[in-house]
Enzyme design. Structure first.
Site, PDB file in Angstrom:
ATOM      1  N   LYS A   1       0.835  -1.210   0.000  1.00 14.73           N
ATOM      2  CA  LYS A   1       0.000   0.000   0.000  1.00 14.73           C
ATOM      3  C   LYS A   1       0.872   1.264   0.000  1.00 14.73           C
ATOM      4  CE  LYS A   1      -2.095  -1.098   3.862  1.00 14.73           C
ATOM      5  NZ  LYS A   1      -1.461  -2.406   4.155  1.00 14.73           N
TER       6      LYS A   1
ATOM      7  N   ARG B   1     -10.106   1.111   8.780  1.00 14.07           N
ATOM      8  CA  ARG B   1      -9.844  -0.329   8.904  1.00 14.07           C
ATOM      9  C   ARG B   1     -10.953  -1.050   9.647  1.00 14.07           C
ATOM     10  NH1 ARG B   1      -3.464  -1.527   9.059  1.00 14.07           N
ATOM     11  NH2 ARG B   1      -2.836   0.497   8.259  1.00 14.07           N
TER      12      ARG B   1
ATOM     13  N   ARG C   1      11.470  -6.124   5.136  1.00 20.66           N
ATOM     14  CA  ARG C   1      11.419  -4.654   5.029  1.00 20.66           C
ATOM     15  C   ARG C   1      12.380  -4.002   6.028  1.00 20.66           C
ATOM     16  NH1 ARG C   1       5.720  -2.130   5.349  1.00 20.66           N
ATOM     17  NH2 ARG C   1       5.616  -3.543   7.119  1.00 20.66           N
TER      18      ARG C   1
ATOM     19  N   ARG D   1      11.100  -2.355  11.536  1.00 24.19           N
ATOM     20  CA  ARG D   1       9.965  -1.920  12.359  1.00 24.19           C
ATOM     21  C   ARG D   1       9.722  -2.941  13.462  1.00 24.19           C
ATOM     22  NH1 ARG D   1       5.137  -0.223   8.300  1.00 24.19           N
ATOM     23  NH2 ARG D   1       3.968  -1.447   9.814  1.00 24.19           N
TER      24      ARG D   1
ATOM     25  N   ARG E   1      -0.747  -9.463  12.881  1.00 24.19           N
ATOM     26  CA  ARG E   1      -1.335  -8.360  12.094  1.00 24.19           C
ATOM     27  C   ARG E   1      -2.207  -8.911  10.965  1.00 24.19           C
ATOM     28  NH1 ARG E   1       3.941  -5.577  10.506  1.00 24.19           N
ATOM     29  NH2 ARG E   1       2.643  -4.280   9.148  1.00 24.19           N
TER      30      ARG E   1
HETATM   31  P1  AP5 Z   1       4.791  -1.613   1.866  1.00 26.51           P
HETATM   32  O1  AP5 Z   1       4.493  -0.757   0.689  1.00 26.51           O
HETATM   33  O2  AP5 Z   1       5.495  -0.980   3.028  1.00 26.51           O
HETATM   34  O3  AP5 Z   1       3.482  -2.381   2.334  1.00 26.51           O
HETATM   35  P2  AP5 Z   1       2.197  -1.877   3.145  1.00 26.51           P
HETATM   36  O4  AP5 Z   1       1.013  -2.523   2.563  1.00 26.51           O
HETATM   37  O5  AP5 Z   1       2.211  -0.372   3.248  1.00 26.51           O
HETATM   38  O6  AP5 Z   1       2.549  -2.591   4.511  1.00 26.51           O
HETATM   39  P3  AP5 Z   1       2.433  -2.137   6.033  1.00 26.51           P
HETATM   40  O7  AP5 Z   1       3.025  -3.289   6.779  1.00 26.51           O
HETATM   41  O8  AP5 Z   1       3.032  -0.780   6.276  1.00 26.51           O
HETATM   42  O9  AP5 Z   1       0.893  -2.074   6.225  1.00 26.51           O
HETATM   43  P4  AP5 Z   1       0.129  -2.129   7.557  1.00 26.51           P
HETATM   44  O10 AP5 Z   1      -1.236  -1.811   7.113  1.00 26.51           O
HETATM   45  O11 AP5 Z   1       0.288  -3.365   8.355  1.00 26.51           O
HETATM   46  O12 AP5 Z   1       0.917  -1.076   8.447  1.00 26.51           O
HETATM   47  P5  AP5 Z   1       0.708   0.481   8.745  1.00 26.51           P
HETATM   48  O13 AP5 Z   1       2.030   1.088   8.797  1.00 26.51           O
HETATM   49  O14 AP5 Z   1      -0.323   1.059   7.848  1.00 26.51           O
HETATM   50  O15 AP5 Z   1       5.651  -2.860   1.338  1.00 26.51           O
HETATM   51  C1  AP5 Z   1       6.138  -3.826   2.232  1.00 26.51           C
HETATM   52  C2  AP5 Z   1       7.524  -4.305   1.762  1.00 26.51           C
HETATM   53  O16 AP5 Z   1       7.393  -4.984   0.523  1.00 26.51           O
HETATM   54  C3  AP5 Z   1       8.528  -3.180   1.538  1.00 26.51           C
HETATM   55  O17 AP5 Z   1       9.788  -3.602   1.978  1.00 26.51           O
HETATM   56  C4  AP5 Z   1       8.530  -2.970   0.009  1.00 26.51           C
HETATM   57  O18 AP5 Z   1       9.775  -2.536  -0.460  1.00 26.51           O
HETATM   58  C5  AP5 Z   1       8.180  -4.362  -0.481  1.00 26.51           C
HETATM   59  N1  AP5 Z   1       7.378  -4.357  -1.701  1.00 26.51           N
HETATM   60  C6  AP5 Z   1       6.272  -3.617  -1.949  1.00 26.51           C
HETATM   61  N2  AP5 Z   1       5.747  -3.896  -3.154  1.00 26.51           N
HETATM   62  C7  AP5 Z   1       6.544  -4.863  -3.684  1.00 26.51           C
HETATM   63  C8  AP5 Z   1       6.517  -5.581  -4.923  1.00 26.51           C
HETATM   64  N3  AP5 Z   1       5.566  -5.367  -5.865  1.00 26.51           N
HETATM   65  N4  AP5 Z   1       7.482  -6.502  -5.144  1.00 26.51           N
HETATM   66  C9  AP5 Z   1       8.431  -6.755  -4.212  1.00 26.51           C
HETATM   67  N5  AP5 Z   1       8.507  -6.104  -3.028  1.00 26.51           N
HETATM   68  C10 AP5 Z   1       7.579  -5.166  -2.761  1.00 26.51           C
HETATM   69  O19 AP5 Z   1       0.059   0.405  10.202  1.00 26.51           O
HETATM   70  C11 AP5 Z   1       0.872  -0.024  11.300  1.00 26.51           C
HETATM   71  C12 AP5 Z   1       0.052  -0.074  12.569  1.00 26.51           C
HETATM   72  O20 AP5 Z   1      -0.531   1.218  12.844  1.00 26.51           O
HETATM   73  C13 AP5 Z   1      -1.151  -1.042  12.579  1.00 26.51           C
HETATM   74  O21 AP5 Z   1      -0.740  -2.370  12.876  1.00 26.51           O
HETATM   75  C14 AP5 Z   1      -1.982  -0.419  13.709  1.00 26.51           C
HETATM   76  O22 AP5 Z   1      -1.427  -0.697  14.966  1.00 26.51           O
HETATM   77  C15 AP5 Z   1      -1.814   1.065  13.455  1.00 26.51           C
HETATM   78  N6  AP5 Z   1      -2.834   1.573  12.521  1.00 26.51           N
HETATM   79  C16 AP5 Z   1      -2.645   2.010  11.255  1.00 26.51           C
HETATM   80  N7  AP5 Z   1      -3.807   2.392  10.703  1.00 26.51           N
HETATM   81  C17 AP5 Z   1      -4.762   2.159  11.653  1.00 26.51           C
HETATM   82  C18 AP5 Z   1      -6.171   2.334  11.686  1.00 26.51           C
HETATM   83  N8  AP5 Z   1      -6.870   2.813  10.637  1.00 26.51           N
HETATM   84  N9  AP5 Z   1      -6.827   1.984  12.820  1.00 26.51           N
HETATM   85  C19 AP5 Z   1      -6.175   1.512  13.901  1.00 26.51           C
HETATM   86  N10 AP5 Z   1      -4.824   1.323  13.939  1.00 26.51           N
HETATM   87  C20 AP5 Z   1      -4.133   1.650  12.820  1.00 26.51           C
END
Ligand code: AP5
Length: 223
Positions: free
Chosen positions: A8, A83, A122, A155, A166
């Site tokens: 994402k 979410r 990552r 992270r 997660r």
């Molecule tokens: P990346 O682009 O970083 O993936 P992502 O989908 O953004 O993954 P996240 O783990 O950040 O999502 P998440 O929803 O769990 O965490 P968030 O930070 O939002 O890509 C991942 C890796 O793959 C990278 O190394 C990249 O280089 C690689 N990659 C990408 N595309 C690729 C491809 N095509 N080919 C090869 N490699 C590739 O949230 C974290 C925490 O915050 C949550 O757990 C929760 O505690 C809190 N939080 C966030 N939003 C909310 C909410 N709305 N409500 C409550 N708590 C929340």
């Protein structure tokens, strides 16, 4: 939308430049609060470390105020929000108040083994928040950020154990919301496997199909 590690953030940053829409990553906003030790950050920290969602009341107040303020012009690409069904209801009410709406729901998909490989490999820059991957997107100098030279870190929620949790949280809470969006709005499911460029091309095609590729259309909110 999409499960942890599906890409994402990687794709939203690219769409921001390709389509010219402001990208807001809720995870990054929370991590900034944690780094700065704000009252929200102090509370959020315990949830992020465990891989749990931050409670809705805390989060939505911050998001609605900061992201959807009527003083902010133009559209926004929301990465990681909403979410839960409660968050979606709060978002809908706030959008209606500001005369805005959700134009499209984009959902990236990939199999669990791909997600786990992406999450555990990552590495991120704690200063500028740039993300890398040990195998698929390594930095030019091992361990150092290409942008600012800062030492890269993993992270705290990217361990195999927390990543599994997660993914379970996503299935139990966010999947329900996605099911609801399927019934009420047009959800564009996009295959998140393959190269970063391939996925971007699929997303752009989905946006075009949603009528958001047209130059004269000003989208207000994409999730
Ligand atoms: P990346 O682009 O970083 O993936 P992502 O989908 O953004 O993954 P996240 O783990 O950040 O999502 P998440 O929803 O769990 O965490 P968030 O930070 O939002 O890509 C991942 C890796 O793959 C990278 O190394 C990249 O280089 C690689 N990659 C990408 N595309 C690729 C491809 N095509 N080919 C090869 N490699 C590739 O949230 C974290 C925490 O915050 C949550 O757990 C929760 O505690 C809190 N939080 C966030 N939003 C909310 C909410 N709305 N409500 C409550 N708590 C929340």
């Amino acid at each position: 939308m999409g499960p942890p590690g599906v890409g994402k953030g990687t794709q939203a940053i690219r769409l921001q430049y390709l389509v010219g829409i402001r990208h807001v990553s809720i995870g990054d906003v929370l991590r900034r609060h944690i780094a700065e030790g704000t009252p929200l950050g102090v509370v959020a920290r315990t949830y992020l470390r465990k891989g749990e969602l931050v409670p809705d009341d805390l989060l939505t107040r911050m998001i609605i105020g900061q992201v959807l303020s009527p003083t902010r012009a133009g559209g926004v690409l929301l990465d990681g929000f909403p979410r839960t069904i409660d968050q979606a209801d709060t978002l809908d009410a706030a959008l209606a108040r500001y005369g805005r709406r959700i134009d499209a729901v984009l959902c990236l998909t990939a199999p669990p083994e791909t997600l786990l490989r992406r999450i555990t490999g990552r590495r991120v820059c704690p200063a500028c928040l740039a993300a890398y991957h040990l195998d698929t997107a390594p930095p030019q100098v091992p361990g150092a950020c290409d942008n600012c030279g800062e030492r890269l870190v993993q992270r705290s929620d990217d361990s195999h154990r927390i990543a599994l949790h997660r993914l379970a949280v996503y299935t139990s809470q966010t999947q329900l919301l996605l099911d609801r969006y399927e019934q009420t709005s047009t959800v564009h499911r996009v295959d998140g496997t393959g190269s970063v460029a391939d996925v971007t091309a699929r997303l752009l095609a989905a946006l075009y199909l949603a009528g958001l590729g047209e130059q004269d259309r000003q989208p207000t909110a994409w999730v």
